[in-house]
Motif scaffolding. Sequence first.
Motif, PDB file in Angstrom:
ATOM      1  N   LEU A 165      71.396 -14.957  34.127  1.00 48.87           N
ATOM      2  CA  LEU A 165      72.681 -15.507  34.558  1.00 48.87           C
ATOM      3  C   LEU A 165      72.862 -16.918  33.984  1.00 48.87           C
ATOM      4  CD1 LEU A 165      72.622 -14.243  38.262  1.00 48.87           C
ATOM      5  CD2 LEU A 165      74.011 -13.316  36.405  1.00 48.87           C
ATOM      6  N   ASP A 166      71.776 -17.696  33.965  1.00 51.18           N
ATOM      7  CA  ASP A 166      71.837 -19.047  33.378  1.00 51.18           C
ATOM      8  C   ASP A 166      72.172 -18.991  31.898  1.00 51.18           C
ATOM      9  OD1 ASP A 166      71.378 -20.435  35.663  1.00 51.18           O
ATOM     10  OD2 ASP A 166      69.239 -20.783  35.304  1.00 51.18           O
ATOM     11  N   ALA A 167      71.690 -17.966  31.208  1.00 53.10           N
ATOM     12  CA  ALA A 167      71.936 -17.853  29.765  1.00 53.10           C
ATOM     13  C   ALA A 167      73.382 -17.473  29.469  1.00 53.10           C
ATOM     14  CB  ALA A 167      70.986 -16.832  29.146  1.00 53.10           C
ATOM     15  N   ALA A 173      77.040 -19.239  22.683  1.00 50.77           N
ATOM     16  CA  ALA A 173      77.134 -20.409  21.800  1.00 50.77           C
ATOM     17  C   ALA A 173      78.197 -20.200  20.734  1.00 50.77           C
ATOM     18  CB  ALA A 173      75.780 -20.691  21.146  1.00 50.77           C
ATOM     19  N   LYS A 174      78.418 -18.924  20.335  1.00 47.32           N
ATOM     20  CA  LYS A 174      79.422 -18.628  19.309  1.00 47.32           C
ATOM     21  C   LYS A 174      80.811 -18.440  19.929  1.00 47.32           C
ATOM     22  CE  LYS A 174      77.126 -18.461  15.294  1.00 47.32           C
ATOM     23  NZ  LYS A 174      75.767 -18.756  15.681  1.00 47.32           N
ATOM     24  N   GLY A 186      66.503 -10.605  24.703  1.00 45.11           N
ATOM     25  CA  GLY A 186      67.817 -10.454  25.322  1.00 45.11           C
ATOM     26  C   GLY A 186      68.412 -11.793  25.726  1.00 45.11           C
ATOM     27  N   LEU A 187      67.575 -12.679  26.279  1.00 48.00           N
ATOM     28  CA  LEU A 187      68.066 -14.003  26.687  1.00 48.00           C
ATOM     29  C   LEU A 187      68.638 -14.771  25.506  1.00 48.00           C
ATOM     30  CD1 LEU A 187      65.385 -15.375  29.186  1.00 48.00           C
ATOM     31  CD2 LEU A 187      67.716 -14.612  29.694  1.00 48.00           C
ATOM     32  N   ASP A 188      67.922 -14.734  24.360  1.00 48.02           N
ATOM     33  CA  ASP A 188      68.408 -15.458  23.182  1.00 48.02           C
ATOM     34  C   ASP A 188      69.675 -14.818  22.621  1.00 48.02           C
ATOM     35  OD1 ASP A 188      66.541 -17.440  23.307  1.00 48.02           O
ATOM     36  OD2 ASP A 188      65.125 -16.480  21.926  1.00 48.02           O
TER      37      ASP A 188
END
Length: 228
Positions: free
Chosen positions: A91-93, A68-69, A59-61
């Motif tokens: 949250l950081d991701a 990123a997109k 999930g993080l990735d």
Amino acid sequence: MRLLVIEDDATVRESLCRQLKDAGFAIEQAADGKEGLYFALEYPIDLAIVDLGLPEISGLDVIREIRAKGKTYPVLILTARDRWEDKVDGLDAGADDYVVKPFHYEEVSARVNALLRRAGGWASSVLSAGPVKLDIARQELKVNGAKIELTSYEYRIIEHLMMRAGEVISKTELTDRLYDQDFERDSNVIEVFIGRLRKKMDPDNSVKPIETLRGRGYRFALERNQAE
Ligand code: CA
């Protein structure tokens, strides 16, 4: 509004999707991170609900890749344990909020509505513009204090237009918010729904809540009121 649910636990996923559908959302669902990421990037999505522990891609990735997109829609994460590290990592991701499993549907639903209205720049769950008030928690539309009865399709359209008040929304975008992907599309039907909404909300044509921009789409045209 179209939501994406990425959750590998079939019981949790199916029950959540059914309740969100009943609440009037169009739903895409995926059981692993790979398929979920594909939907997240390729489909018109207004908000994603992402479980952190997923097969194929975590999930993080998935969230990192969505951000990123360049996708900016809200992301709500589901965390399996009450571990503070998971919430911080999520949250950081790039996630916007979280719900800890096991959850009550009402909590997910309240957070989804809050994230959607904040993404639209609304501070309260009652969207208020001129004489029009839309309560997205109760799914209730009032014009000059009088309640307007709407079908679920009519509701979806006015909610999408008001959530993004001031922006031009294309017919295609509205059609995407009405139906699930496998439904046969007919964008002419949007004109019919807009016509009905205008009649119901503005029978004497004095409020003019919905503007048509020829060849471009529709815009909710009334100025937003200050939060009350
Ligand atoms: Ca899981």
